[in-house]
Scaffold this active site. Structure first.
Site, PDB file in Angstrom:
ATOM      1  N   TYR A  30     -13.046  -4.684  -0.259  1.00 34.24           N
ATOM      2  CA  TYR A  30     -14.326  -4.313  -0.863  1.00 34.24           C
ATOM      3  C   TYR A  30     -15.339  -5.453  -0.873  1.00 34.24           C
ATOM      4  CZ  TYR A  30     -17.918  -2.266  -3.773  1.00 34.24           C
ATOM      5  OH  TYR A  30     -19.111  -1.805  -4.230  1.00 34.24           O
ATOM      6  N   ILE A  81       6.498  -4.131  10.178  1.00 34.63           N
ATOM      7  CA  ILE A  81       6.587  -3.750   8.766  1.00 34.63           C
ATOM      8  C   ILE A  81       6.188  -2.287   8.731  1.00 34.63           C
ATOM      9  CG2 ILE A  81       5.728  -4.122   6.434  1.00 34.63           C
ATOM     10  CD1 ILE A  81       5.438  -7.066   7.114  1.00 34.63           C
ATOM     11  N   TYR A 137      -1.786 -10.096   5.517  1.00 34.53           N
ATOM     12  CA  TYR A 137      -1.803  -8.694   5.953  1.00 34.53           C
ATOM     13  C   TYR A 137      -3.225  -8.332   6.338  1.00 34.53           C
ATOM     14  CZ  TYR A 137      -1.135  -3.577   5.491  1.00 34.53           C
ATOM     15  OH  TYR A 137      -1.097  -2.213   5.694  1.00 34.53           O
ATOM     16  N   THR A 158       0.828  -1.210   0.000  1.00 33.37           N
ATOM     17  CA  THR A 158       0.000   0.000   0.000  1.00 33.37           C
ATOM     18  C   THR A 158       0.860   1.257   0.000  1.00 33.37           C
ATOM     19  OG1 THR A 158      -1.658  -1.209   1.262  1.00 33.37           O
ATOM     20  CG2 THR A 158      -1.886   1.179   1.173  1.00 33.37           C
ATOM     21  N   THR A 159       1.933   1.253   0.801  1.00 33.91           N
ATOM     22  CA  THR A 159       2.812   2.419   0.875  1.00 33.91           C
ATOM     23  C   THR A 159       3.486   2.671  -0.464  1.00 33.91           C
ATOM     24  OG1 THR A 159       3.159   1.922   3.208  1.00 33.91           O
ATOM     25  CG2 THR A 159       4.691   3.462   2.197  1.00 33.91           C
ATOM     26  N   ARG A 164      -8.581  -0.326   6.079  1.00 36.15           N
ATOM     27  CA  ARG A 164      -8.497  -0.063   4.638  1.00 36.15           C
ATOM     28  C   ARG A 164      -9.312  -1.052   3.824  1.00 36.15           C
ATOM     29  NH1 ARG A 164      -4.646   3.241   1.900  1.00 36.15           N
ATOM     30  NH2 ARG A 164      -3.372   4.447   3.340  1.00 36.15           N
ATOM     31  N   LYS A 207       1.002  -9.692   9.204  1.00 32.25           N
ATOM     32  CA  LYS A 207       1.199  -8.274   9.492  1.00 32.25           C
ATOM     33  C   LYS A 207      -0.119  -7.789  10.065  1.00 32.25           C
ATOM     34  CE  LYS A 207       2.017  -3.733   7.369  1.00 32.25           C
ATOM     35  NZ  LYS A 207       2.222  -2.983   6.112  1.00 32.25           N
TER      36      LYS A 207
END
Length: 305
Positions: free
Chosen positions: A110, A206, A136, A47-48, A141, A164
């Site tokens: 989603y 992380i 993760y 994502t980052t 999000r 994570k």
């Protein structure tokens, strides 16, 4: 000897040129900076790294470049997640061919699968590859939470080696550390909760902040690992304002702004990411100055491609 995929992993930003194309030279340079600082795991295409805007070919190239810099000095845990299981399986193959040592796979977003759907999703991915997989969990999000009971089931799959955990729920973190096998790796997904999670039995972070301060994050985690709690707490307290300001707006906007301000990349995003608001820019810059980090005048351009 360090257990693989523990310690400090950096969720790498993705640098772009002003025209929006991938800045491959900076990908290599930033990865090298991380390895030179002692970071244990490099995590590209998460994502980052603005991964929803990256093509498969761009992801492949990023992983290749990061793997070349990490060779023999750090592990590469490449992002391969999403809401289409078949596409994730395809990306897992791409990541392996590009040199990844393992996969970081975010929960389907989603479409909100049930616990059974999550289990079957990850089982299918695990059966498609021999790479180790870290799942993760970031419900803020994705809209879906991996419950501790589901993680216990996933931990029985041989190449699903860890999580994570970015729920922000310390009670859930405690439940996970208590419930999973002792060799199942639990990594924090929130910089500010690294030490609390490690105190519960977690294995590191992380990190977003290690983009800016890789050596300092390594010192914080390694101090805790060797039992130097006061030293680790010192680093936590020193870095906490940066950990917090990195989320003054949606990640990765603040960290990329900060990296540009430090002269480490161009401040170029891909839409729908845009430059932070002026008030946020001032807050980020103030934290950088407070930490004694270099701020390069004129480094910030605020381009969105």
């Amino acid at each position: 000897m360090r257990v693989p995929f523990t310690g400090v992993g950096t969720a790498l930003i993705t640098p772009f040129h002003h025209d929006g194309t991938l800045d491959t030279a900076s990908v290599s340079r930033l990865a090298r900076r991380q390895v030179d600082a002692g970071v244990h795991v490099l995590v590209p295409c998460g994502t980052t790294g603005e991964t929803p805007t990256l093509s498969v070919d761009e992801k492949r190239r990023i992983i290749e470049l990061v793997a070349a810099e990490a060779k023999g000095r750090a592990l590469v845990l490449a992002g391969a997640g999403g809401y289409d299981t078949k596409e994730v399986i395809h990306m897992a193959g791409v990541a392996k061919a590009a040199g990844a040592d393992g996969l970081l796979s975010v929960t389907p977003y989603y479409n909100k699968p049930t616990p059974e759907g999550l289990y079957q999703h990850y089982k299918a991915i695990a059966e498609s590859t021999d790479l180790p997989i870290v799942v993760y969990n970031v419900p803020g999000r994705t809209g879906v939470n991996i419950e501790p009971a589901t993680l216990v089931r996933l931990a029985t799959i041989p190449n699903i080696i860890g999580v994570k955990e970015a729920s922000g729920n310390v009670t859930q973190m405690a439940e996970i550390c208590r419930a999973v096998p002792s060799d199942f790796i639990v990594m924090s997904g929130d910089d500010a909760l690294t030490l609390p999670l490690m105190a519960l039995g977690g294995h590191g972070i992380i990190s977003v902040a290690s983009n800016e301060v890789p050596s300092e994050m390594v010192q914080m985690v390694e101090a805790f690992e060797r039992g130097a709690l006061l030293e680790s707490r010192h680093w936590h307290n020193k870095l906490l304002p940066l950990m917090q300001i990195n989320f003054v707006e949606a990640n990765p906007i603040p960290v990329k702004f900060a990296m540009a301000a430090m002269g480490l990349c161009e401040e170029v995003y891909r839409l729908p990411m845009v430059s932070p608001r002026k008030a946020s820019q001032e807050k980020i810059a103030a934290v950088l100055v407070e930490l004694g980090l270099p701020v390069v005048n004129g480094a910030m351009t605020g381009v969105s491609a």
